[in-house]
Design a protein around this motif. Structure first.
Motif, mmCIF file in Angstrom:
data_model
loop_
_atom_site.group_PDB
_atom_site.id
_atom_site.type_symbol
_atom_site.label_atom_id
_atom_site.label_comp_id
_atom_site.label_asym_id
_atom_site.label_seq_id
_atom_site.Cartn_x
_atom_site.Cartn_y
_atom_site.Cartn_z
ATOM 1 N N UNK A 185 -31.894 -18.477 -24.461
ATOM 2 C CA UNK A 185 -30.782 -19.425 -24.546
ATOM 3 C C UNK A 185 -30.234 -19.766 -23.167
ATOM 4 N N UNK A 186 -30.313 -18.827 -22.246
ATOM 5 C CA UNK A 186 -29.790 -19.056 -20.901
ATOM 6 C C UNK A 186 -30.765 -19.834 -20.021
ATOM 7 N N UNK A 187 -32.074 -19.623 -20.224
ATOM 8 C CA UNK A 187 -33.051 -20.223 -19.322
ATOM 9 C C UNK A 187 -33.436 -21.647 -19.695
ATOM 10 N N UNK A 188 -33.248 -22.033 -20.953
ATOM 11 C CA UNK A 188 -33.708 -23.338 -21.417
ATOM 12 C C UNK A 188 -32.555 -24.352 -21.440
ATOM 13 N N UNK A 189 -32.713 -25.420 -20.674
ATOM 14 C CA UNK A 189 -31.690 -26.462 -20.641
ATOM 15 C C UNK A 189 -31.502 -27.104 -22.015
ATOM 16 N N UNK A 190 -32.592 -27.225 -22.770
ATOM 17 C CA UNK A 190 -32.500 -27.813 -24.100
ATOM 18 C C UNK A 190 -31.620 -26.955 -25.015
ATOM 19 N N UNK A 191 -31.577 -25.653 -24.757
ATOM 20 C CA UNK A 191 -30.749 -24.759 -25.573
ATOM 21 C C UNK A 191 -29.269 -25.037 -25.349
ATOM 22 N N UNK A 192 -28.898 -25.299 -24.104
ATOM 23 C CA UNK A 192 -27.505 -25.624 -23.813
ATOM 24 C C UNK A 192 -27.142 -27.004 -24.351
ATOM 25 N N UNK A 193 -28.054 -27.949 -24.170
ATOM 26 C CA UNK A 193 -27.777 -29.311 -24.622
ATOM 27 C C UNK A 193 -27.598 -29.386 -26.137
ATOM 28 N N UNK A 194 -28.421 -28.633 -26.875
ATOM 29 C CA UNK A 194 -28.371 -28.671 -28.338
ATOM 30 C C UNK A 194 -27.518 -27.562 -28.942
ATOM 31 N N UNK A 195 -26.852 -26.779 -28.072
ATOM 32 C CA UNK A 195 -25.964 -25.711 -28.534
ATOM 33 C C UNK A 195 -26.690 -24.758 -29.483
ATOM 34 N N UNK A 246 -33.466 -36.727 -24.886
ATOM 35 C CA UNK A 246 -34.240 -36.298 -23.721
ATOM 36 C C UNK A 246 -34.759 -37.541 -23.003
ATOM 37 N N UNK A 247 -34.519 -37.618 -21.696
ATOM 38 C CA UNK A 247 -34.902 -38.793 -20.910
ATOM 39 C C UNK A 247 -35.535 -38.358 -19.594
ATOM 40 N N UNK A 248 -36.445 -39.182 -19.025
ATOM 41 C CA UNK A 248 -36.844 -38.959 -17.633
ATOM 42 C C UNK A 248 -35.592 -38.987 -16.757
ATOM 43 N N UNK A 249 -35.587 -38.246 -15.689
ATOM 44 C CA UNK A 249 -34.365 -38.019 -14.911
ATOM 45 C C UNK A 249 -33.722 -39.318 -14.442
ATOM 46 N N UNK A 250 -34.523 -40.331 -14.081
ATOM 47 C CA UNK A 250 -33.971 -41.564 -13.533
ATOM 48 C C UNK A 250 -33.962 -42.717 -14.534
ATOM 49 N N UNK A 251 -34.262 -42.457 -15.791
ATOM 50 C CA UNK A 251 -34.323 -43.519 -16.792
ATOM 51 C C UNK A 251 -32.930 -44.031 -17.147
ATOM 52 N N UNK A 252 -32.875 -45.268 -17.636
ATOM 53 C CA UNK A 252 -31.603 -45.832 -18.090
ATOM 54 C C UNK A 252 -31.168 -45.129 -19.366
ATOM 55 N N UNK A 253 -29.911 -45.302 -19.720
ATOM 56 C CA UNK A 253 -29.399 -44.713 -20.958
ATOM 57 C C UNK A 253 -30.071 -45.341 -22.172
ATOM 58 N N UNK A 260 -27.074 -32.931 -18.990
ATOM 59 C CA UNK A 260 -27.657 -31.771 -18.332
ATOM 60 C C UNK A 260 -28.848 -32.292 -17.537
ATOM 61 N N UNK A 261 -28.842 -32.081 -16.216
ATOM 62 C CA UNK A 261 -29.852 -32.642 -15.324
ATOM 63 C C UNK A 261 -30.862 -31.586 -14.903
ATOM 64 N N UNK A 262 -32.143 -31.942 -14.982
ATOM 65 C CA UNK A 262 -33.215 -31.110 -14.466
ATOM 66 C C UNK A 262 -33.976 -31.850 -13.390
ATOM 67 N N UNK A 263 -35.041 -31.246 -12.880
ATOM 68 C CA UNK A 263 -35.821 -31.882 -11.817
ATOM 69 C C UNK A 263 -36.578 -33.110 -12.321
ATOM 70 N N UNK A 264 -37.156 -33.016 -13.520
ATOM 71 C CA UNK A 264 -37.980 -34.104 -14.036
ATOM 72 C C UNK A 264 -37.331 -34.858 -15.192
#
Length: 272
Positions: free
Chosen positions: A84-94, A238-245, A255-259
């Motif tokens: 739960x701590x390591x996965x960004x998707x876990x925080x985003x989806x609670x 889930x979106x590519x980091x630089x994609x539009x909304x 929640x921002x990641x590298x990719x």
């Protein structure tokens, strides 16, 4: 109706191929069964058109000398590392709250598998009959694995169009904790064509893109966002980091990641 595909099989696996043939035809897919001597890499290279094949591992999608299936067993090492701590998707989806979650854009099912492993009760939707059959096969195989069996027991795989399913949920005043969206073609945007496609995608995604051509706004996910916000306390995209909304709607949180990034829309803020 899906265009007719050839289904290649060696004599040894003919009974299994007959089963898949019956299932696919029952789902509106025109399939031509062809028994061949040897389903080899050379054979696949010499028959590059999109097709299906069956071997000891089950049903595969194949084209251009490659073959693909959503192999959930191959995800076990990733699941064992995940937390739960390591996965960004876990925080985003609670996921710490073990939510009731709809994954409305199934893909290969890997995100649903991860979310179920981390505690979510997942309803996984897929409208394409061939991809649904591949996912169904993968879930069945995963259920025979001691590690994956309790995980896939938390995944309810449903053959349905996501827009229809979400609309029905809204009409019936049904709600869930989270709707998760990961559009198949996030790089293309109807309003900002300057966003570039990735130079190369993995083999699985190459074949998936051949099966699911980029043919409408629904595959971009724009039309799903509004429907999802009607039935979920939280919608996560889930979106590519630089994609539009998605659908040009700014999220309430990111929640921002590298990719990639996860954009979240909260129902309570909508109603405030």
């Amino acid at each position: 109706m899906v265009s007719e595909l050839r289904l290649f099989v060696e004599p040894e696996f003919h009974p299994a191929a007959q089963h898949y043939l019956s299932v696919l035809q029952g789902r509106g897919v025109a399939v031509q069964l062809e028994v061949i001597d040897k389903l080899s890499a050379r054979f696949l290279r010499l028959n590059p058109e999109l097709a299906l094949c069956v071997d000891q591992a089950g049903l595969w999608l194949c084209a251009h000398g490659m073959k693909m299936q959503p192999d959930w067993r191959a995800e076990v090492p990733r699941l064992k590392r995940a937390s739960l701590k390591s996965e960004m998707i876990a925080r985003a989806c609670n996921l710490a709250e073990k939510p009731k979650l709809i994954d409305a854009t199934a893909g290969l099912g890997h995100d649903s598998l991860l979310m179920a492993h981390l505690g979510a009760q997942v309803t996984l939707l897929e409208r394409h009959p061939i991809l649904f059959t591949l996912l169904e096969d993968s879930k069945k195989n995963a259920a025979q694995d001691a590690f994956l069996s309790p995980v896939v027991a938390r995944i309810d795989l449903i053959f349905a169009d996501s827009a229809d399913y979400l609309s029905q949920q809204a009409v019936q005043h049904q709600s869930v904790d989270v709707v998760y969206l990961d559009p198949m073609f996030p790089q293309r945007d109807q309003h900002q064509q300057a966003i570039k496609k990735q130079a190369q995608v993995k083999k699985q995604m190459q074949l998936l893109h051949l099966l699911l051509p980029e043919d409408g706004s629904m595959d971009l996910g724009d039309a799903l966002l509004g429907l999802a916000r009607q039935v979920a306390k939280r919608v996560v995209v889930k979106r590519p980091r630089l994609a539009v909304y998605l659908a040009e709607q700014a999220p309430n949180h990111q929640w921002q990641g590298d990719a990639c990034r996860f954009d979240a829309y909260f129902q309570e803020l909508l109603e405030a």
